[in-house]
Design a protein around this motif. Structure first.
Motif, PDB file in Angstrom:
ATOM      1  N   TRP A   1      17.144  28.266  -6.089  1.00  0.00           N
ATOM      2  CA  TRP A   1      15.893  28.739  -5.521  1.00  0.00           C
ATOM      3  C   TRP A   1      14.943  27.585  -5.282  1.00  0.00           C
ATOM      4  CZ3 TRP A   1      13.751  31.722  -2.467  1.00  0.00           C
ATOM      5  CH2 TRP A   1      12.393  32.050  -2.512  1.00  0.00           C
TER       6      TRP A   1
ATOM      7  N   LYS B   1      13.453  26.726  -1.727  1.00  0.00           N
ATOM      8  CA  LYS B   1      12.003  26.621  -1.510  1.00  0.00           C
ATOM      9  C   LYS B   1      11.677  25.300  -0.828  1.00  0.00           C
ATOM     10  CE  LYS B   1      10.061  27.323  -5.462  1.00  0.00           C
ATOM     11  NZ  LYS B   1       9.473  27.778  -6.714  1.00  0.00           N
TER      12      LYS B   1
ATOM     13  N   THR C   1       9.831  24.482   2.785  1.00  0.00           N
ATOM     14  CA  THR C   1       8.525  23.817   2.846  1.00  0.00           C
ATOM     15  C   THR C   1       8.641  22.369   3.309  1.00  0.00           C
ATOM     16  OG1 THR C   1       8.762  23.407   0.491  1.00  0.00           O
ATOM     17  CG2 THR C   1       7.433  25.286   1.140  1.00  0.00           C
TER      18      THR C   1
END
Lengths: 85, 710
Positions: B508, B512, B516
């Motif tokens: 995760w 992420k 980003t």
């Protein structure tokens, strides 16, 4: 009469009692904090594949310690592997 | 607000308990010292109660950073209560810490964890009697099975409300009378017994804090010396001995264990795992298996599917069709399809492979194998100025360098710790995996696969050894190695939930990042590639050679000419690796314009083929990116852990120099042997080899006597 010997000289399977710890300061404190104090009984479990460090059993748990540090720990033999002394 | 501190030995299950109590997801493993920082969280369902997870400690001595952190917190921030987690399977050593916690004048609840293990071994603990003798509530529980936790946490809250202070442990009469005398001399009321014991132990940190008058200190010294002479031992040992005697007294009749216990499961496993002949081959096989699973079987099927079907057909194909149907301009299509999806998709495809690595590592960490590896490897790594514990850092770094660097904190010696942190990021981490995979495919074709990745793992270890050997021969790192005294925890079968949760967390985190940082980078890279100074001035350019990225890359590229990849594309890809290593693959993806084709990999392979004219150049690029300074995340962790600008700068400088020199040697010598080309840089490469050999062979720096006595 028992000769003075150090933990380093013990072989796997030997049982011994700690008689003295011959070092100072942080190292001594660390060894003692881990439960290696005067009078404690320990059993040498085994040596690492390359002969060092040593694995010992004391106070119901397994501790690994280098031979260099074992030199500072004086012991008296209780039981050699397989036979009582 | 009520503050409850979790304190206990390393590896006693504090973090597992913390996760259950607060419902959070902290990192758990089965090796001593997983938690190196204190962490806070609210009790689930009650915001008024704050739980503080403290690093595991064996004692409240002033010698190690974790112990100092814990004792400073307990003494100065005085939590309302201490929940002392005790590993019931090694009671004696755990209660030694309890004896120190009971002196702090803070209510204590003792929670005996791992009761399930104890019961399995037919040992019996009389909890009621133990509670009576310790003078504080005692509860049995099993944090891993979520058993008995509620009773313990409720008891703590009740205890806080009653504010019932514990009864401190007692020493022999002589020691007690000495402590009484010291207590009279100290100008404090609170926690006086703790301070008296520390003053007796001659604890410099406590003296500095108390700032006593010289006369008082003199009196204390006199009391101490008198007793030391009488008992023929130093004060610290007198206290430690006293505590263990107290524990033995407490446990007499309370703790029963079958006299001759049979070989436990742990012993049986250890019989093989740390066996004289099997240990090292077994380790090599286990790590081989990890990479085989990840890169050749399960991981690769999934990765191929993600690359070929999910990203290429569904995302890129679908998005292109959609954008064309709404008549979007070519520029927008290019940005979205080539820039963003192509860029992010390139490393994203490797997530399944990474997930497999993370899964295997979580399993190894959780079952207790890590400490065995430290035990097996210590002898080898001590020669290079590292210890077996450094090897735990290296193993953790195979997942990610950030926790790898953090875990170096369990190394007590400052010098060893710094060295470990400098070299540990040479291990191929999860994010480097896409780069390795891509280059393995490009250089060796389809059958490269898992053994190349495994080889980079072995190479990582060799690179660490060489790096450590060279550093060890500098003045900075000279000297004896620090002691290695470590607990070997019992094996346990990891809880599937725990392993999966950790794997998911790491994946995760990666996803992420892709959403980003990588997203922004891909847009920037696309813009830099698409815009530039063409024949008509600044604007969209048809030829990438006219792009801004080409201009920037070309400016820096000459530095890397001796390494074989002095073109702007490779340079740009390499530079982007500092944001995150997987960005290298992204950048190559954007540059290669992997737009509307199926089969991402062969496309990328071609791109690599264009950027790197020879296998030697591709290899040198790969090695450079394996060894150079890590990504920004790891660098900032490094800076925090080093806590010194000088050391951080040195670490990064050395990593860059090391990566550059190794790549130089590999490229130049490879080219020389392959093509017979011999030039100035070949000579320099030979010079570098000679320099490293000299550093390794030359005798170690002598330690000055002043340093040695320290």
């Amino acid at each position: 009469m028992m000769l003075n010997m150090t933990l380093k000289e013990l072989k796997p399977g030997d049982r011994a009692r700690v008689t003295r710890i011959n070092c100072q300061g942080a190292l001594k404190r660390r060894i003692m904090d881990m439960g290696v104090t005067k009078g404690v009984e320990l059993l040498v479990r085994k040596l690492a594949p390359l002969g060092d460090p040593m694995e010992i059993n004391l106070r119901g748990y397994e501790l690994t310690i280098r031979k260099q540090e074992c030199e500072a720990i004086e012991v008296e033999m209780i039981e050699r592997k397989g036979k009582r002394s | 607000m009520i503050r409850i501190a979790l304190a206990g030995n390393p590896n006693s299950g504090k973090t597992t308990l913390f996760n259950v109590l607060t419902g959070s997801n902290q990192y758990v493993g089965n090796w001593p010292g997983v938690t190196v920082e204190k962490k806070e969280g609210c009790l689930k369902g009650n915001k008024e109660i704050v739980i503080q997870d403290l690093p595991g400690i064996y004692s409240l001595s002033p010698y190690t950073p974790e112990e100092v952190v814990t004792r400073t917190y307990l003494i100065h921030e005085k939590p309302n209560a201490i929940l002392n987690i005790v590993d019931a399977s090694s009671l004696e050593r755990n209660l030694y810490l309890t004896s120190q916690l009971l002196e702090l004048d803070i209510p204590v609840v003792v929670a005996l964890n791992m009761m399930d293990v104890v019961e399995k071994q037919n040992e019996r603990i009389d909890l009621q009697e133990l509670s009576k003798r310790l003078g504080c509530p005692v509860f049995g529980m099993s944090a891993a099975n979520n058993d008995g936790i509620e009773a313990a946490s409720k008891a703590v809250v009740r205890l806080v409300l009653e504010n019932k202070k514990p009864i401190p442990s007692t020493f022999s009469e002589e020691v007690e009378s000495a402590l009484d005398q010291i207590e009279q001399l100290l100008p404090i009321q609170e926690q006086a017994r703790w301070y008296a014991i520390k003053a007796f132990e001659n604890d410099e940190k406590v003296f500095a804090e108390l700032s006593l008058e010289d006369s008082v200190r003199g009196q204390i010294s006199k009391i101490r010396e008198q007793l030391e002479t009488k008992l023929d031992d130093d004060s610290e040992s007198i206290i430690t001995d006293g505590r263990y005697n107290w524990v033995a007294k407490i446990l007499r009749g309370v703790y029963e264990k079958p006299y001759k216990h049979a070989m436990t499961t742990s012993d049986k496993i250890d019989h093989f795992v740390t066996n004289r002949w099997l240990a090292l081959p077994l380790f090599v096989i286990i790590m081989g298996l990890v990479y085989y699973l990840a890169l050749s079987t399960v991981g690769t099927y999934m990765t191929d599917w993600v690359n070929d079907v999910f990203i290429a057909q569904w995302c890129q194909g679908g998005m292109r069709a959609f954008l064309e149907s709404v008549h979007a301009s070519d520029q927008v299509i290019s940005l979205v399809v080539d820039g963003i999806i192509g860029g992010i998709g390139a490393p994203l495809g490797f997530v399944p492979q990474m997930a497999m690595i993370f899964l295997c590592l979580s399993f190894l960490e959780d079952c207790g194998y890590m400490s065995r590896i430290a035990f097996i490897m210590d002898r080898i790594f001590r020669r290079f100025g590292l210890s077996g514990k450094s090897f735990i850092s290296f193993m953790v770094s195979t997942g990610c360098g950030v926790p790898g660097i953090m875990s170096a904190r369990t190394i007590k010696d400052e010098r060893d710790r710094r060295m470990t942190m400098i070299v540990t990021t040479s291990m191929p981490c999860g994010a480097k995996l896409p780069v390795i995979s891509l280059f393995a495919g490009a250089i060796f074709g389809n059958d490269g696969g898992w053994w190349i990745a495994w080889a980079t793992y072995v190479f990582g270890i060799i690179a660490i050894i060489l790096s450590a050997l060279v550093l060890k021969h500098t003045k900075m790192f000279a000297g004896e190695s620090s002691p290695f005294i470590m607990e070997l925890p019992a094996y346990h079968l990891p809880k599937m939930k725990n392993v999966l949760r950790q794997t998911w967390q790491r994946c995760w985190h990666f996803l992420k990042k892709a959403g980003t940082i990588l997203f922004v980078c891909c847009v920037i890279t696309w813009a830099l590639v698409s815009y530039g100074f063409g024949p008509d001035g600044f604007g969209l350019v048809q030829e990438v050679d006219q792009s801004l990225l080409a201009a920037i890359g070309s400016f820096i590229a000459p530095i890397f000419t001796p390494l074989g990849w002095g073109n702007w594309q490779a340079t740009a890809a390499g530079l982007s690796g500092f944001v995150a290593k997987e960005q290298i693959v992204s950048t190559i993806g954007v540059l290669a314009n992997v737009a509307d084709d199926t089969g991402l990999d062969p496309q990328l392979w071609q791109a690599v083929g264009v950027m790197f004219p020879s296998a030697a150049a591709a290899m040198s690029f790969l090695l450079f990116n394996l060894l150079d300074a890590p990504c920004l995340g790891a660098i900032s962790t490094l800076a925090k852990e080093m806590n010194s600008h000088k050391w951080t700068a040195f670490a990064i400088g050395w990593q860059m120099f090391y990566a550059y020199s190794i790549s130089l040697v590999v490229y130049q010598l490879w080219t020389w042997f392959a093509t017979g080309m011999f030039g100035l840089w070949t000579i320099i490469a030979i010079g570098v080899v000679t320099f490293y050999l000299f550093m390794i062979v030359k005798p170690m720096n002598k330690v000055s006597p002043k340093q040695a006595t320290k």
